[in-house]
Design a protein around this motif. Structure first.
Motif, mmCIF file in Angstrom:
data_model
loop_
_atom_site.group_PDB
_atom_site.id
_atom_site.type_symbol
_atom_site.label_atom_id
_atom_site.label_comp_id
_atom_site.label_asym_id
_atom_site.label_seq_id
_atom_site.Cartn_x
_atom_site.Cartn_y
_atom_site.Cartn_z
ATOM 1 N N HIS A 1 5.422 -2.673 -3.182
ATOM 2 C CA HIS A 1 6.258 -1.569 -2.686
ATOM 3 C C HIS A 1 6.939 -0.860 -3.851
ATOM 4 O O HIS A 1 6.966 0.377 -3.913
ATOM 5 C CB HIS A 1 7.334 -2.072 -1.728
ATOM 6 C CG HIS A 1 6.823 -2.672 -0.475
ATOM 7 N ND1 HIS A 1 7.587 -3.515 0.300
ATOM 8 C CD2 HIS A 1 5.638 -2.570 0.158
ATOM 9 C CE1 HIS A 1 6.890 -3.899 1.347
ATOM 10 N NE2 HIS A 1 5.694 -3.336 1.283
ATOM 11 N N HIS B 1 6.201 -12.840 -0.492
ATOM 12 C CA HIS B 1 7.136 -11.729 -0.315
ATOM 13 C C HIS B 1 7.424 -11.023 -1.643
ATOM 14 O O HIS B 1 7.567 -9.797 -1.677
ATOM 15 C CB HIS B 1 8.425 -12.210 0.356
ATOM 16 C CG HIS B 1 8.291 -12.317 1.844
ATOM 17 N ND1 HIS B 1 7.549 -13.291 2.454
ATOM 18 C CD2 HIS B 1 8.780 -11.551 2.828
ATOM 19 C CE1 HIS B 1 7.601 -13.133 3.754
ATOM 20 N NE2 HIS B 1 8.347 -12.070 4.015
ATOM 21 N N GLU C 1 6.864 -7.082 -2.226
ATOM 22 C CA GLU C 1 7.942 -6.212 -2.717
ATOM 23 C C GLU C 1 7.558 -5.574 -4.052
ATOM 24 O O GLU C 1 7.911 -4.423 -4.319
ATOM 25 C CB GLU C 1 9.254 -6.973 -2.832
ATOM 26 C CG GLU C 1 9.782 -7.546 -1.533
ATOM 27 C CD GLU C 1 10.051 -6.514 -0.449
ATOM 28 O OE1 GLU C 1 10.059 -5.294 -0.716
ATOM 29 O OE2 GLU C 1 10.267 -6.920 0.704
ATOM 30 N N GLU D 1 16.037 -7.557 5.244
ATOM 31 C CA GLU D 1 14.926 -6.805 5.825
ATOM 32 C C GLU D 1 15.372 -5.972 7.021
ATOM 33 O O GLU D 1 14.868 -4.862 7.229
ATOM 34 C CB GLU D 1 13.781 -7.735 6.207
ATOM 35 C CG GLU D 1 13.052 -8.327 5.018
ATOM 36 C CD GLU D 1 12.413 -7.286 4.105
ATOM 37 O OE1 GLU D 1 11.973 -6.217 4.584
ATOM 38 O OE2 GLU D 1 12.354 -7.538 2.893
ATOM 39 N N ALA E 1 14.941 -6.176 -4.230
ATOM 40 C CA ALA E 1 14.145 -7.100 -3.406
ATOM 41 C C ALA E 1 13.283 -8.013 -4.266
ATOM 42 O O ALA E 1 13.211 -9.227 -4.026
ATOM 43 C CB ALA E 1 13.275 -6.309 -2.435
ATOM 44 N N VAL E 2 12.637 -7.446 -5.279
ATOM 45 C CA VAL E 2 11.828 -8.267 -6.186
ATOM 46 C C VAL E 2 12.705 -9.340 -6.829
ATOM 47 O O VAL E 2 12.324 -10.517 -6.914
ATOM 48 C CB VAL E 2 11.136 -7.397 -7.265
ATOM 49 C CG1 VAL E 2 10.529 -8.260 -8.365
ATOM 50 C CG2 VAL E 2 10.072 -6.513 -6.624
ATOM 51 N N GLU F 1 13.966 -1.676 -3.769
ATOM 52 C CA GLU F 1 12.768 -2.496 -3.987
ATOM 53 C C GLU F 1 12.910 -3.335 -5.261
ATOM 54 O O GLU F 1 12.420 -4.462 -5.315
ATOM 55 C CB GLU F 1 11.513 -1.629 -4.031
ATOM 56 C CG GLU F 1 11.189 -0.928 -2.723
ATOM 57 C CD GLU F 1 10.882 -1.860 -1.559
ATOM 58 O OE1 GLU F 1 10.569 -3.050 -1.772
ATOM 59 O OE2 GLU F 1 10.950 -1.392 -0.414
#
Length: 134
Positions: free
Chosen positions: A56, A49, A53, A104, A21-22, A18
């Motif tokens: 999350h 998005h 993220e 993803e 992802a950020v 995560e």
């Protein structure tokens, strides 16, 4: 140095993923700033998005103690940023969308594996609440 439970390893991996992802979206935003042909739709996609993220990541950070985070988080940050920046700066929004789809797809498979293990009746310490988080 306490031995890590399998779930500690999985959750540490989730925090790292995560985090990456950020940073993918941070890198994409940096690339977007250099290109004049990126639409507002693509820019909004990245911002939305990145917010998802970030949420999350916060969720996982709330259940994983800091001492159970990987020491490689700076590598995940750099790799994520690069993965967002390079395709976007070189290929624009289409390359960004392809990159996000690939990432993803991998993440979905990774989480499904974890959920399966958490729901396995043979696993003594299953956690239904954690499966919902995933």
């Amino acid at each position: 140095n306490a031995k890590w439970h399998w779930l500690d390893k999985e959750l540490s991996s989730n925090v790292a993923g995560e985090t990456g992802a950020v940073y993918i979206y941070k890198g994409a935003l940096a690339a977007i700033a250099l290109r004049s042909d990126i639409t507002n739709e693509a820019r909004d996609f990245v911002k939305d998005h990145m917010a998802n993220e970030s949420a999350h990541l916060s969720s996982f950070q709330s259940v994983v103690p800091n001492h159970k985070h990987t020491r490689l988080l700076p590598v995940w940050q750099a790799a994520g940023w690069t993965l967002g920046f390079i395709p976007t700066v070189l290929g624009g929004s289409n390359a960004l969308y392809v990159t996000v789809e690939a990432v993803e797809s991998f993440v979905e498979e990774h989480y499904q594996h974890q959920i399966g293990r958490l729901k396995d009746p043979a696993v003594e310490d299953k956690c239904v609440e954690l499966a919902r988080l995933l």
